[in-house]
Design a protein around this motif. Structure first.
Motif, short mmCIF file in Angstrom:
data_model
loop_
_atom_site.label_atom_id
_atom_site.label_comp_id
_atom_site.label_asym_id
_atom_site.label_seq_id
_atom_site.Cartn_x
_atom_site.Cartn_y
_atom_site.Cartn_z
N TRP A 86 -83.75 -48.84 -23.45
CA TRP A 86 -83.32 -47.63 -24.14
C TRP A 86 -84.49 -46.87 -24.74
CZ3 TRP A 86 -85.09 -49.00 -28.86
CH2 TRP A 86 -85.01 -50.36 -29.22
N TYR A 116 -86.93 -56.40 -25.64
CA TYR A 116 -86.57 -56.46 -27.05
C TYR A 116 -85.19 -55.86 -27.30
CZ TYR A 116 -86.79 -55.31 -32.03
OH TYR A 116 -86.53 -55.18 -33.37
N ALA A 117 -84.29 -56.63 -27.88
CA ALA A 117 -82.99 -56.13 -28.33
C ALA A 117 -82.33 -55.27 -27.26
CB ALA A 117 -83.14 -55.36 -29.63
N ASP A 118 -82.08 -55.86 -26.11
CA ASP A 118 -81.56 -55.08 -24.99
C ASP A 118 -80.33 -55.76 -24.41
OD1 ASP A 118 -83.55 -53.37 -22.45
OD2 ASP A 118 -81.50 -53.07 -23.16
N THR A 119 -79.65 -55.07 -23.54
CA THR A 119 -78.52 -55.69 -22.84
C THR A 119 -78.96 -56.05 -21.43
OG1 THR A 119 -77.78 -53.48 -22.29
CG2 THR A 119 -76.67 -54.56 -24.11
N GLU A 120 -78.44 -57.15 -20.94
CA GLU A 120 -78.92 -57.67 -19.66
C GLU A 120 -78.71 -56.66 -18.54
OE1 GLU A 120 -77.90 -61.70 -19.03
OE2 GLU A 120 -78.12 -61.54 -16.85
N LYS A 121 -77.56 -56.04 -18.58
CA LYS A 121 -77.22 -55.11 -17.49
C LYS A 121 -78.25 -54.00 -17.40
CE LYS A 121 -73.66 -51.76 -16.75
NZ LYS A 121 -72.67 -51.13 -17.59
N GLU A 122 -78.51 -53.36 -18.56
CA GLU A 122 -79.45 -52.24 -18.56
C GLU A 122 -80.86 -52.72 -18.25
OE1 GLU A 122 -78.65 -49.02 -19.01
OE2 GLU A 122 -76.55 -49.58 -19.12
N VAL A 140 -84.80 -63.64 -27.21
CA VAL A 140 -83.56 -64.09 -27.83
C VAL A 140 -83.72 -64.17 -29.34
CG1 VAL A 140 -81.92 -65.98 -27.95
CG2 VAL A 140 -82.99 -65.39 -25.77
N GLY A 141 -82.81 -63.53 -30.06
CA GLY A 141 -82.86 -63.55 -31.51
C GLY A 141 -84.01 -62.74 -32.08
N THR A 142 -84.68 -61.98 -31.26
CA THR A 142 -85.86 -61.19 -31.65
C THR A 142 -86.91 -62.03 -32.35
OG1 THR A 142 -85.02 -60.42 -33.80
CG2 THR A 142 -84.50 -59.08 -31.89
N ARG A 143 -86.97 -63.31 -31.99
CA ARG A 143 -87.90 -64.21 -32.68
C ARG A 143 -89.35 -63.88 -32.34
NH1 ARG A 143 -86.24 -66.83 -36.62
NH2 ARG A 143 -88.29 -66.21 -37.30
N GLN A 146 -90.56 -60.83 -34.07
CA GLN A 146 -90.81 -61.09 -35.49
C GLN A 146 -92.10 -61.85 -35.68
OE1 GLN A 146 -87.54 -62.43 -38.01
NE2 GLN A 146 -86.08 -61.66 -36.51
N ASP A 151 -93.33 -53.72 -34.49
CA ASP A 151 -92.66 -52.72 -35.28
C ASP A 151 -91.69 -51.87 -34.46
OD1 ASP A 151 -93.75 -50.21 -37.64
OD2 ASP A 151 -92.21 -51.75 -37.74
N LYS B 57 -79.03 -44.59 -27.92
CA LYS B 57 -78.72 -45.10 -26.59
C LYS B 57 -78.56 -46.61 -26.65
CE LYS B 57 -78.99 -45.02 -21.87
NZ LYS B 57 -79.06 -46.41 -21.61
N GLN B 65 -71.57 -53.21 -23.67
CA GLN B 65 -71.60 -54.66 -23.45
C GLN B 65 -70.37 -55.32 -24.06
OE1 GLN B 65 -75.35 -56.95 -23.53
NE2 GLN B 65 -74.41 -58.03 -25.24
N LEU B 85 -76.64 -64.69 -31.61
CA LEU B 85 -77.61 -65.47 -30.85
C LEU B 85 -78.68 -64.58 -30.23
CD1 LEU B 85 -78.19 -68.31 -29.80
CD2 LEU B 85 -76.95 -67.70 -27.73
N GLN B 86 -78.24 -63.49 -29.65
CA GLN B 86 -79.17 -62.62 -28.94
C GLN B 86 -80.07 -61.82 -29.87
OE1 GLN B 86 -79.89 -61.77 -25.64
NE2 GLN B 86 -78.90 -63.71 -25.28
N TYR B 87 -79.51 -61.34 -30.97
CA TYR B 87 -80.25 -60.36 -31.75
C TYR B 87 -80.58 -60.80 -33.16
CZ TYR B 87 -78.43 -57.73 -27.85
OH TYR B 87 -78.11 -57.32 -26.58
N GLY B 88 -80.16 -61.98 -33.53
CA GLY B 88 -80.52 -62.43 -34.87
C GLY B 88 -79.39 -62.23 -35.86
#
Lengths: 193, 159, 691
Positions: A86, A116-122, A140-143, A146, A151, B57, B65, B85-88
């Protein structure tokens, strides 16, 4: 209208309920605690992305199920690129990243794309659109983001052959910047090599 | 035996029909179904923005989703767990209770209780300071507006 | 040229502010009046100087002088002249200057009044107030200067901002500016920042008085608290207006269907308001009975500290929020300042606490003092809960390393019950006498409102029987409103009987005789109305979203909405407007057309959703053209919120302001007003000077 009743002969024992010694200590502790918290928060806000020291280790699992661990890539130059489907500037740099990968992939350079912070499909659609062949997986988990104090996408982190971070690029990469960086990192030699 | 058999078939057909109708109406999942879940989540990227009103977006993709997951039959809990799980944990509107975060709820309760104790003590100590000419203390005559009005009227006559 | 004058005025103002701080402190310490007088003059001079600076910036914004970096930031050719003026507070640099200007204005206003009673407070008052003012002017001068210009250094990819020309650089004057953030181009933004800043900066006055009184030991007497109270009321009114306007802006512009999101910056505004309200009430005990002096002082200090805390988290982004300004180098300096302020005032307070001891006595737990104490406790509990919830994400990240969000569910669940008890107290407390209240007479006084409210709530709640808790909430509101009305009714009837006045005249005289009391009741009425809006939002809100083709309808509750047409045209301010025409029906009958819009600001590449709202006292029908889905004649998505009772919040805000004006209006008496307080056991009225 201050009406101090002067006839009062019996007085309550001065129960300074809210100002006993313990109360004083507690109040100071609270104020100092708040200040400490705010100070720490301020330091956190003002510290930028991670730019030096050992690159934080992580294991990334790609969309195909394979996984790679950063520490296992010692000896190669690693380019870690944070992106998202996105994110418009990411799209700008995507072709350049892919072509540079193809150029250097046999020269001891490894590209990792961290989604980062996305959906698999997109994400898969994005990879498809730009014909990306280097390793990509979701954070996963934005680890990972972080850990690197990332940023905002896109950001690229340059890791030398010995695993140390050699700086970051905030924003999209344009030619010939990435080539230059890779050449610099490839040219690095270490004592005892 | 016959009647029971018919009854079972009837129930099965009825439930199946109901589910199909429910899903078929307006095309399950509707925007409202998605929003019901999105309302409980926050945008993983933008600060403090609920997922159902976020306009980026990225949020569109996430709602899409959720929609796909709903039509795949996922339950609300499953979807929310997946997001965490995915995003914290920050996608939750309130942190999961347990461990450290239970302090979030505990401390205000403790503060109120401590405060009540303090107020109680204060009131008690105030009450024990009395005037010595206290006998049965008549309650302070409430200076009602009527009385006050009368008094003022009288005073004006004097003035 | 003009900008140079503005900058010069700013620097001189800073120097004068620093001088005033030092001179007044010195004069106070060494007891030399001449220095204090000099400091006073310096303080008064700061105002016209800052006015010049502000004037220059405003003129630059208006005339689109893009040589100034700040003008390039927040102004643009496409903005209307009016909007350009409001751009003064549209960015960090301008808003700090604005803040400093307002603060200096307040301090000067206080210094221009008569000071006979509080003469010995003046030195340290000036010192504290001007120290703060100097700090904010200093930030404006040294850290984010609104007079900085844009320069282009050859070879650099970005422009540099600086006041003075860097070596080898060329001045860069852009053709057009970026303009105000589109979200800020709304009438609420005209009123919200100024009133909020007036509220925030106003609190420095009672704070300076408190510190000054503590420092000089004059905290033994009471007079200065009364002076503080008036200024706190001024700051409080503005903060209240600021809060309501902020909510209104959020409702109109953000498109979330609500007006309060418990966002950290919103909470930052709420916290000083809560403690400020507690202070205004604890003051009543101090004035009436001389009790709780130390507590009142602590509340002022706490209120001002919360103002600083709020500004700190807003401007530095320490706690992530949708409202935050863009980051600057402000943080560390600000942090040091608030650290010194917190610790310094605390130390002073604790050192001087002996001067604040008073005799406390009441006859019974059932007394107005007890009610006030309980009320203060509740306010402080709410303050703590909101504060804690706001900083908890930071604590959690520090301790566990995970980022979390503390959102509305926490705040609603924790503060809801506390507010409910507060509301109940608000209805009962005016019926409770000072020192001791007999339960029976209280019961008698409460009876009519209580029974009537049960009836009202029963009927009302039944027609909206959604949530059991809502019955209780509605009953509470009815009870308080009826109690207040009953108080008025009793007074009016008494006057009608005693003075044979007609009702309206009686009402006028009733209020006129006792501004504070009846103004206070009206304020409470306003608060209840605002609360009603919150209750409606919490329990009765409904929403629905659907894609419609032309001619198709969607329904929610008793209403249905039909999509009629879609138009696109250029709007003001350089935006492209996409406007949908819809028809609203209630129970099948046509009500009106609503035109929700989607504006796209071309320069900033930012869309803004503008809802169309049909407002009645009972419900707001709030319609949005959903922007992230496809918008076209074939299919456009609409989102409808039904917001019952929400317009009571805005009305309540107006009532609140009205009530405050009445309460604050000086009792118009030529002669000395005498009021009587009858002491138990000694029926000898003791006259004391009225207020």
């Amino acid at each position: 209208m201050t009406e101090m009743t002067t006839e009062a002969i019996t007085e309550a024992p001065g129960k300074r309920v809210w100002l006993s010694g313990l109360g004083t200590v507690l109040i100071y502790a609270f104020v100092l605690g708040v200040l400490g918290l705010l100070g720490w928060g301020l330091m956190k806000v003002n510290s930028g992305q991670r730019e030096s020291g050992m690159a934080p280790d992580f294991t990334l699992t790609s969309f195909d199920g394979e996984s790679v661990t950063l520490s296992g890539l010692r000896g190669q130059v690693v380019i870690i690129n944070f992106w998202a489907s996105w994110c418009p500037p990411c799209r700008e740099e995507a072709p350049y990243l892919e072509s540079t990968w193809r150029k250097y992939q046999d020269q001891g350079v490894f590209f990792i794309g961290v989604d980062y912070a996305d959906t698999e499909k997109e994400a898969l659609a994005y990879i498809d659109e730009f014909g990306i062949t280097y390793f990509n997986g979701p954070d996963v988990g934005t680890r990972i983001a972080q850990d690197y104090r990332m940023d905002g996408v896109p950001e690229t982190y340059f890791v030398a052959k010995n695993g140390e971070l050699r700086g970051t690029k905030i924003g999209p990469l344009f030619p010939p910047e990435l080539d230059q960086r890779i050449e610099e990192l490839l040219a690095e030699t270490y004592a005892g090599e | 035996m016959n009647r029971r058999f018919v009854l079972v078939i009837f129930v099965m057909v009825a439930s199946f029909t109901t589910i199909t109708i429910a899903q078929g109406q307006e095309g399950f999942p509707t925007d409202n179904d998605v929003n019901d879940i999105a309302k409980k989540l926050y945008c993983p990227v933008c600060p403090n923005t609920p997922l159902d009103v976020c306009e980026t977006k990225a949020c569109q993709d996430w709602r899409e989703q959720i929609s796909v997951q709903l039509s795949d039959g996922w339950s609300e809990d499953q979807i929310i767990d997946y997001f965490v799980l995915q995003y914290g944990e920050r996608v939750l509107a309130e942190p999961e209770r347990g461990g450290f975060t239970s302090l979030l709820w505990l401390l205000p309760v403790i503060a109120v209780l401590v405060g009540l104790v303090v107020v109680w003590q204060a009131l008690r100590s105030w009450r024990s300071a009395r005037l010595i000419e206290m006998q049965p203390v008549p309650s302070q005559p409430e200076v009602s507006p009527e009385t006050l009005a009368k008094i003022e009227k009288e005073l004006r006559k004097l003035a | 040229m003009l900008a140079d004058i503005g900058l010069f005025a700013l620097i001189v103002a800073f120097l004068l502010a620093v001088y005033a701080t030092i001179a007044s402190a010195w004069g106070g310490w060494k007891n030399q009046q001449a220095y204090v007088e000099s400091a006073r003059n310096a303080t008064l001079l700061v105002v016209p100087l800052l006015t010049i600076s502000v004037g220059v910036i405003v003129y630059a914004l208006y005339s689109l002088d893009f040589s100034l970096a700040y003008v390039e930031d927040v102004s643009s050719r496409s903005m209307s002249p009016f909007l350009r003026l409001t751009a003064l507070w549209g960015g960090q640099a301008g808003s700090i200057l604005f803040w400093a200007w307002l603060m200096s204005g307040f301090v000067a206003a206080v210094l221009l009044r008569k000071w006979e009673r509080d003469r010995d407070l003046m030195p340290y008052f000036i010192a504290v107030a001007m120290l703060t003012t100097a700090f904010f002017i200093g930030i404006s001068v040294f850290i984010i200067n609104p007079f900085a210009r844009l320069w282009h250094i050859p070879g650099a990819t970005e422009l540099t901002r600086a006041i003075f020309q860097p070596a080898g650089a060329m001045a860069y004057i852009p053709q057009d500016g970026q303009g105000l953030n589109p979200l800020l181009r709304h009438f609420g933004m005209i009123g919200h920042p100024p009133t909020t800043y007036l509220g925030f900066t106003g609190f420095v006055i009672p704070f300076a008085f408190a510190i000054s009184a503590l420092a000089t030991g004059r905290s033994r007497s009471d007079e200065w608290i009364r002076t503080s109270r008036r200024w706190t009321l001024v700051a409080w009114i503005f903060l209240s207006i600021g809060l309501v306007l902020g909510g209104r802006w959020a409702y109109d512009v953000l498109g979330w269907g609500g007006f309060w999101g418990w966002d950290p910056v919103e909470n930052a505004m709420l916290l000083p308001w809560l403690t400020g309200t507690a202070f205004l009430h604890s003051m009543m005990i101090t004035e009436k009975r001389g009790m709780l002096k130390g507590w009142s002082v602590m509340l002022i200090i706490l209120t001002y500290s919360l103002v600083l805390f709020g500004t700190f988290i807003t401007r530095t982004g320490v706690i992530s929020s949708v409202h935050a300004f863009s980051k600057t180098a402000l943080g560390p300096v600000f942090f040091v300042f608030i650290g010194l302020t917190f610790l310094g005032s605390l130390a002073l307070l604790l050192k001087q606490r002996d001067t604040l001891k008073t005799k406390h006595e009441i006859e019974s737990f059932m007394s107005r003092e007890a009610a006030f104490l309980l009320q203060n406790l509740l306010f402080l509990a709410i303050t703590f809960a909101v504060f804690f919830g706001t900083v908890f994400p930071l604590i959690s990240e520090l301790v566990t390393g995970t980022k979390i969000t503390v959102g509305p569910p926490y705040f609603q669940k924790v503060t809801g019950p506390l507010f409910a008890v507060l509301l109940l107290l608000m209805g009962i407390a005016p019926l409770i006498a000072w020192r001791k209240q007999a339960a029976r007479s209280l019961g008698r006084a409460m009876l009519i409102p209580f029974v009537a409210s049960l009836g009202v709530a029963g009927i009302w709640g039944y027609s909206h029987r959604v949530h059991p808790a809502s019955f209780f909430a509605l009953w509470l509101v009815s009870f308080v409103v009826l109690s207040i009305f009953f108080e008025f009714w009793k007074g009016v009837r008494a006057r009608m009987n005693a003075q044979s006045e007609r009702p309206v005249v009686a009402l006028g005289h009733l209020i006129g005789r006792n501004h504070r009391r009846y103004g206070g009741y009206i304020i409470h009425l306003g608060v209840v109305m605002i609360g009603l809006g919150f209750i409606g939002d919490a329990y009765f809100q409904q929403e629905s979203q659907r894609a419609l083709t032309i001619g198709e309808s969607m329904s929610i509750g008793d209403y249905s909405l039909r999509f009629d047409n879609l138009e696109t045209f250029p709007g003001s301010d350089g935006r492209e407007v996409l406007e949908a025409s819809t028809s609203l029906f209630k129970n099948g009958e046509f009500v009106r057309t609503l035109q929700p819009r989607r504006d796209f600001f071309v320069v900033q590449q930012q869309p803004v959703t503008v809802p169309a709202v049909h407002s009645t006292p009972a419900t707001d029908v709030y319609v949005l053209l959903v922007g992230w889905e496809e918008i076209g004649l074939q299919s456009s998505t609409f989102k409808i919120y039904l917001n019952p009772l929400i317009s009571w919040t805005w009305t309540g805000g107006i009532v609140l302001i009205l009530g405050t004006f009445i309460a604050v209006w000086p009792q118009a008496t030529g002669k000395r007003r005498v009021s009587y307080s009858l002491k138990p056991g000694k029926f000898r009225p003791q006259p004391s000077a009225g207020d």
